[in-house]
Design an enzyme around this catalytic site. Structure first.
Site, short mmCIF file in Angstrom:
data_model
loop_
_atom_site.label_atom_id
_atom_site.label_comp_id
_atom_site.label_asym_id
_atom_site.label_seq_id
_atom_site.Cartn_x
_atom_site.Cartn_y
_atom_site.Cartn_z
N HIS A 139 42.54 9.44 -79.63
CA HIS A 139 42.10 9.86 -81.30
C HIS A 139 41.13 11.00 -80.96
O HIS A 139 39.90 10.34 -80.40
CB HIS A 139 41.50 8.73 -82.11
CG HIS A 139 42.01 8.77 -83.60
ND1 HIS A 139 40.97 9.69 -83.78
CD2 HIS A 139 42.62 8.64 -84.08
CE1 HIS A 139 41.06 9.91 -85.19
NE2 HIS A 139 42.44 9.41 -85.40
N GLU A 183 48.24 14.92 -84.38
CA GLU A 183 47.53 14.68 -85.85
C GLU A 183 46.10 16.05 -85.65
O GLU A 183 45.61 15.66 -84.73
CB GLU A 183 46.33 13.02 -85.12
CG GLU A 183 46.72 12.02 -84.85
CD GLU A 183 46.20 11.45 -85.71
OE1 GLU A 183 46.58 10.33 -86.64
OE2 GLU A 183 45.38 10.48 -84.84
P1 PGA Z 1 43.71 9.18 -92.07
O1 PGA Z 1 43.55 9.56 -90.30
O2 PGA Z 1 45.71 9.44 -92.27
O3 PGA Z 1 42.83 9.14 -92.77
O4 PGA Z 1 43.91 11.27 -92.45
C1 PGA Z 1 44.55 9.21 -89.67
C2 PGA Z 1 43.95 9.39 -88.43
O5 PGA Z 1 42.75 9.77 -88.16
O6 PGA Z 1 44.65 8.63 -87.25
#
Ligand code: PGA
Length: 244
Positions: free
Chosen positions: A94, A163
């Site tokens: 992440h 992401e």
């Molecule tokens: P968010 O986070 O939905 O709050 O933008 C997503 C993540 O970091 O996995």
């Protein structure tokens, strides 16, 4: 079509919230056709496991140790330990772990290897920062992040979550064409270079009850990774009702 919907609680929750929210979801999502995965802080996983039963609600850890098995590694939790609690998925790489805790490719590859050795599906996260998107070379950057996976010979199941860092927690969501472009590039890479039984491609970053159905309507998007909105039962339940 069944999707994979992952709730990433990050460093949030409490014993009560775990018990209340998950009991709620067990009732509310009993007939749900999607796979819903709760990535909880380690310490809450043993509380959550008996609540979920054996349906399509599953658990993930948010990380795993780089070290396999057991040993003198203060503060670490290994994939073998996760397996004892039937944890089926683990988030790896992440952007918060890469940026705040300095995790690099070497660590990530070893973590994925440990998970695979214990039949835990890695949810491998990647994505570009705003400057890289603005510079226009974001697809090259993402392929560079994917190249790490070439060090692993064979995957059983693998989940890759795109992401974009500029979208996490900001309310900024790329449009569907932008997401599809990146996921198609990821798909082309994995089909050319990786050996696996099953792969699922997710989008994550400011997914909410308001935008999730639109995102999930794209066939190439196998699911979503939800941060902030996964802490709100109404919002998250709404996301999980996609297509119903
Ligand atoms: P968010 O986070 O939905 O709050 O933008 C997503 C993540 O970091 O996995």
């Amino acid at each position: 079509m069944s999707k994979l919907i992952v709730a990433n609680w990050k460093m949030n929750g409490s014993i009560n919230k775990v018990k209340e929210d998950l009991s709620n979801y067990v009732q509310d999502l009993a007939t749900n056709r999607h796979n819903v995965v709760f990535a909880l802080p380690y310490i809450y996983l043993p509380i959550a496991a008996p609540l979920l039963g054996s349906g399509n609600l599953k658990l993930a850890s948010q990380d795993v140790s780089v070290e396999p098995g057991y040993g003198a590694y203060t503060g670490e939790v290994s994939s073998v330990m996760l397996k004892e609690f039937n944890i089926e998925y683990a988030i790896v790489g992440h952007s918060e772990r890469r940026m705040i805790f300095g995790e690099d490719g070497y660590l990530l590859v070893r973590k994925i290897e440990n998970l695979l050795a214990n039949n835990i599906t890695p949810i491998f996260c990647l994505g570009e920062a705003q400057e890289i998107r603005d510079g226009g070379r974001y697809l090259d950057f993402i392929v560079g992040q994917l190249e790490l996976l070439l060090q692993i010979k064979q995957f059983k199941n693998l989940v890759i979550a795109y992401e974009p860092i500029w979208s996490i927690g900001t309310g900024l969501v790329p449009n569907n064409a932008q997401i599809v472009q990146v996921l198609n590039a990821i798909k082309a890479f994995v089909q050319s270079y990786l050996v696996y039984d099953k792969i699922e491609l997710l989008y994550g970053g400011s997914v909410s009850g308001k935008n999730a159905f639109n995102i999930l309507s794209e066939p190439v998007i196998d699911g979503v990774l939800v941060g902030g909105a996964s802490l709100k039962v109404d919002d998250f339940s709404a996301i999980c009702r996609f297509g119903q």
